[in-house]
Write an enzyme that holds these catalytic residues in place. Structure first.
Site, PDB file in Angstrom:
ATOM      1  CB  ILE A   1      16.313  10.097 103.812  1.00  0.00           C
ATOM      2  CG1 ILE A   1      17.262   9.637 104.928  1.00  0.00           C
ATOM      3  CG2 ILE A   1      17.028  10.203 102.475  1.00  0.00           C
ATOM      4  CD1 ILE A   1      16.590   9.267 106.215  1.00  0.00           C
TER       5      ILE A   1
ATOM      6  CG  ASP B   1       7.451  16.122 101.119  1.00  0.00           C
ATOM      7  OD1 ASP B   1       8.677  15.943 101.003  1.00  0.00           O
ATOM      8  OD2 ASP B   1       6.600  15.526 100.432  1.00  0.00           O
TER       9      ASP B   1
ATOM     10  CG  HIS C   1      16.749   0.452  91.131  1.00  0.00           C
ATOM     11  ND1 HIS C   1      16.152   1.224  92.090  1.00  0.00           N
ATOM     12  CD2 HIS C   1      17.274  -0.609  91.778  1.00  0.00           C
ATOM     13  CE1 HIS C   1      16.309   0.664  93.271  1.00  0.00           C
ATOM     14  NE2 HIS C   1      16.980  -0.463  93.122  1.00  0.00           N
TER      15      HIS C   1
ATOM     16  CE1 TYR D   1      18.474  -3.236  96.804  1.00  0.00           C
ATOM     17  CE2 TYR D   1      19.288  -2.524  94.669  1.00  0.00           C
ATOM     18  CZ  TYR D   1      18.350  -2.445  95.679  1.00  0.00           C
ATOM     19  OH  TYR D   1      17.287  -1.583  95.571  1.00  0.00           O
TER      20      TYR D   1
ATOM     21  CB  THR E   1      23.924   4.860 101.755  1.00  0.00           C
ATOM     22  OG1 THR E   1      23.121   3.745 101.385  1.00  0.00           O
ATOM     23  CG2 THR E   1      25.266   4.378 102.279  1.00  0.00           C
TER      24      THR E   1
ATOM     25  CG  ASP F   1      47.245  25.821  93.939  1.00  0.00           C
ATOM     26  OD1 ASP F   1      46.175  25.359  93.455  1.00  0.00           O
ATOM     27  OD2 ASP F   1      48.372  25.409  93.604  1.00  0.00           O
TER      28      ASP F   1
ATOM     29  CB  THR G   1      49.682  32.179  89.011  1.00  0.00           C
ATOM     30  OG1 THR G   1      48.893  31.776  87.886  1.00  0.00           O
ATOM     31  CG2 THR G   1      50.570  31.035  89.441  1.00  0.00           C
TER      32      THR G   1
END
Length: 857
Positions: free
Chosen positions: A20, A41, A233, A288, A398, A591, A593
């Site tokens: 993806i 791939d 998982h 989920y 996602t 930023d 110095t």
């Protein structure tokens, strides 16, 4: 999808990996006019066998991190515009619901709404249990306290989306080559020359490593140690449920079915079936859910982390077995093995929440892999030291659309962007890591920790505990321990947040330090307040060693520093100048110095923490021949002695004239503090009289102790980062990566005074346009809460008459001004001092007023 087995011999850009991420990158590059793009791939296409093939494709957009939310929102829009091979929209906008079983989770879901409002997600809502079951009738309302609902969440099949993206890219000239394993990337004189595959060599100018769980292996061949860990998982799909019988679908006629079945077997029948109702998360149990026709899919992070060694992964085997899929671990489903959830097995939690699954067989089940990084964010961008080498790893379905868009913009136009403007990727930049993070031991352990906490309620100030701590110590570490410092890990450094040895000051300042009770009280101590007030009234000593420090040396060093910086850098030896570095689009890159320490030598001091290495990489990548850029962060100890009594303290240990006339502000001198050589800069990030002191690391502890001893009669106390943040925010000093980044130009940040348009610097054309008012869409605003006892935190929406107009970039209590100080960016008409606004925080609305800055001068 019509790919080719013919390997091109040359290309401008080669994308390694057609999952993806790789497909999104190719799609975006070709949309921007790149025709000579080749994607290779090791697997078949579009079912390559990586995580895009086995993932269920759920897309919850809202995250605590803005980057992930913005990426997800763009991905949703992109996938919604794609047509799958079956002629249907690739994205299924069914909505998403996260439920709460505890009060702690309900508070978290309220933060979800606030993050969504801050980041621009449409119509976020908190639901009652009954409202949850209106959308999800199989959920047991008695098991939950409520839910978070995002109507535009949904699902996108990785295979369907990859196919649609690849077809569009090929229509625009890209070539996709399957069954071709990449073996190496050829580099000569620091530039990419070719990709070497098992089937031949492709000469090219650019390579994008988009291999996710395999990214580390390819990086190792180049000596690039990417801290990307594969983690396992569980995902399962139940047998058909009577309650879902009306939703049964036959997908065997889908144009991609045969291809999908060849790689994934019979479970392709389920994976290709789209959900018919909102996707669901039960994060209290790390689970989920989504429907697959008449079956429920159950995903579980609720088990002991498993982090395979990438070297053992290999590729897909001749039998069609996916290297990204391992055998299902039954005990992980039937026993409570998660270290933070020891009381309930995943199966029990699932059957409680959705009783229709109780006792049902799990027909298809496997351990799928995805990639984790040390902070849970992508690993992307141009790799330091390699011209033409890009990464795009640790990215989920996602977020892949947004990540692909941002990366393509970066590659083609020089800066990452989404359609609504530039997006700062400092916290996702491949160059953000420190050397220790490249070790497999660190990558493995932190990958496992990231997996463990993925659904936990995590505080934004949470720091690692136990594993991979105490890696880097500043020279003052032992003194910090003696003074009972509360040490937090930042970029591997053990740095003080506050010192418990200062607890005796709490009574003195008690009436100026409001009590905290809620989320804002976690990881906070009133000692932060007393340390800040002691700096304002007496003097403090702060360890700055972890801030990034660079030396730029060579005959052309002056011209190079001028090219980097927006200010006029024609300064004398011994002068210090504050300046910005901008990118090509005029966004503030840093930023800093800058001190001219010799005729051809400059010291650049910039942000530390997680983002500091990005600045080092930026400077090195732009350095011409004849200019040497040395990262001296570790070789130089650094500290600041600051406060009204700072001159008195230093006068105890040096004979140097420290008067304003002899040692003016923004100047530097070299001298001795007793027996320690120092380079001293008359500057202070706390905004008080002070000197930053730099010395070779071996002298650091001695110098620190000299100053502690000299300060005993002048009220000197050490102070940590908590006090520093309070001091700098009420002084109006920006913190890069927090309230200053590449999404703003210098004039939007209020730092236009650090720009000299009579000089030439990177990004000048864009900065000049901003100076003319051509590109000012937001303006920095300093707010204080009207309630002097209240405190809010970052990432919450700023409201005008109930409508979001911005979000809190940084916030901290200002103990000198007696109010919580907030920095944000707003449409210019709302950024005027005196404007009355609100901030939504933890479900409450807090009145706030825009103020003139700085609050302390």
């Amino acid at each position: 999808m019509q790919s080719t087995d013919s390997l091109p011999t040359e290309a401008s850009t080669v994308v390694v990996g057609a999952g993806i991420v790789g497909c999104n990158v190719a799609y975006q590059l070709t949309e921007m006019g790149r025709e000579d793009v080749v994607v290779v791939d090791q697997g078949p296409m579009p079912t390559t066998g990586g995580s895009s093939t086995h993932a269920p494709g759920i897309m919850f957009q809202t995250a605590e991190d803005k980057i992930l939310t913005k990426f997800a929102d763009y991905s949703r829009q992109l996938y919604s515009d794609l047509e799958g091979a079956d002629g249907q929209q690739a994205y299924r906008e069914v909505g998403g619901i996260e439920v709460a079983r505890t009060d702690e989770r309900m508070a978290f879901l309220e933060r979800r709404v606030e993050n969504a409002l801050a980041w621009g997600i449409d119509d976020p809502q908190v639901l009652s249990p009954e409202e949850v079951t209106d959308h999800l009738p199989l959920v047991d309302a008695d098991r939950i306290l409520g839910g978070y609902y995002s109507p535009t969440d949904g699902q996108a099949s990785g295979v369907v989306a990859c196919d649609a993206l690849a077809r569009a890219a090929m229509d625009r000239g890209a070539a996709f080559v399957p069954h071709t394993r990449t073996e190496d990337v050829e580099v000569a004189d620091g530039s990419v020359r070719a990709v070497v595959t098992e089937n031949g060599r492709i000469e090219c100018e650019e390579v994008v490593v988009a291999t996710n769980i395999w990214a580390r292996q390819l990086g190792e061949k180049l000596g690039v140690h990417l801290p990307v860990a594969p983690v396992e998982h569980q995902y399962t799909m139940t047998e058909p449920l009577a309650e879902l019988a009306d939703n049964a679908v036959d997908v065997t006629g889908h144009p991609l079915y045969e291809n999908y079945e060849n790689v994934s077997g019979e479970k392709a029948e389920r994976l290709l079936a789209a959900p018919d109702r909102p996707i669901l998360r039960d994060q209290d149990n790390a689970m989920y859910y989504r429907t697959h026709g008449d079956s429920y899919g159950i995903g579980s992070y609720n088990h002991d982390p498993v982090v395979p060694n990438p070297e053992d992964l290999g590729g897909n085997d001749p039998e069609g077995n996916q290297a990204s899929v391992h055998d299902f671990t039954e005990r992980f489903m039937d026993e409570a093995t998660h270290p933070d959830r020891p009381d309930k097995s995943p199966r029990q939690a699932s059957d409680e929440l959705i009783p229709a699954t109780a006792g049902k067989d799990l027909e298809y089940k496997y351990n799928g892999m995805f990639a984790e990084s040390p902070n849970g964010l992508p690993v992307m961008g141009p790799v330091e030291g390699f011209d033409g080498l890009w990464t795009a790893a640790a990215i989920w379905i996602t977020h892949a659309g947004g990540a692909g868009k941002a990366l393509a913009e970066w590659m083609v136009n020089g800066t990452p962007r989404l359609p609504d403007g530039p997006i700062d990727l400092a916290h996702a930049d491949v160059n953000r890591f420190d050397e220790h993070e490249g070790s497999w031991e660190f990558t493995r352990d932190i990958g496992g920790e990231e997996y463990r906490i993925v659904y936990n309620v995590m505080h934004p100030k949470w720091v690692w505990e136990g594993k991979q701590r105490d890696i880097r110590r500043t020279p003052m570490y032992h003194s910090h321990v003696e003074l009972d410092a509360e040490l937090w890990a930042e970029a591997g450094w053990e740095v003080p947040q506050w010192f418990d040895s200062n607890a005796d000051l709490v009574e003195r300042y008690r009436d100026r330090i409001p009590e905290r009770e809620g989320w804002e009280a976690v990881y906070w101590s009133p000692i932060e307040g007393v340390e800040a007030l002691n700096v304002r009234e007496n003097v403090g000593l702060h360890d700055m060693t972890s801030f990034n420090k660079m030396e730029v040396v060579g005959p052309d060093a002056g011209a190079f520093v001028q090219r980097l910086c927006t200010n006029d850098m024609d300064i004398d030896v011994g002068r210090v100048r504050y300046t910005l570095m901008c990118n090509e689009a005029g966004g503030v890159r840093a930023d800093i110095t800058v001190t001219r320490t010799d005729e051809n030598r400059y010291l650049l001091l910039t942000t530390g923490r997680e983002v500091g290495n990005n600045h080092v990489a930026w400077v090195r990548d732009h350095a011409p021949e004849g200019v040497v850029v040395n990262d001296v962060t570790s070789s130089m100890a650094a500290m600041v002695c600051t406060g009204p009594n700072a001159r008195d303290v230093l006068s105890e240990v040096t004979d140097v004239d420290l008067s304003d006339e002899a040692f003016p502000f923004f100047t530097s001198q070299e001298f001795y503090v007793r027996n320690v050589p120092v380079t001293a800069l008359r500057v202070s990030y706390a905004g008080e009289l002070g000197w930053e002191l730099y010395t070779p690391s071996e002298y650091g502890e001695t110098l620190w102790r000299h100053l502690l001893e000299a300060g005993e009669d002048h009220g000197l106390r050490p102070y940590g980062n908590g006090a520093l943040n309070a001091l700098r925010i009420e002084k109006g000093f920006r913190l890069w990566g927090v309230d200053l980044d590449t999404e703003q130009n210098p004039y939007e940040t209020g730092l236009g005074w650090a720009v000299d348009l009579d000089t030439d610097f990177i990004g000048k054309e864009a900065v000049a346009a901003a100076a003319a008012g051509d590109d000012i869409s937001t303006k920095v605003a300093c707010l204080t809460l009207d309630d002097p006892e209240a405190v809010v935190m970052a990432g919450r929406p700023v409201l005008h008459k109930g409508d979001p107009i911005g979000y809190v970039h940084s916030a901290e209590y200002g103990y000198t001004v007696g109010a919580c100080v907030v920095y944000t960016y707003l449409p210019p008409e709302y950024a005027e001092p005196g404007t009355e606004l609100e901030i939504r925080y933890e479900g409450e609305h807090y009145a706030a007023t825009v103020r003139e800055e700085p609050l302390v001068d």
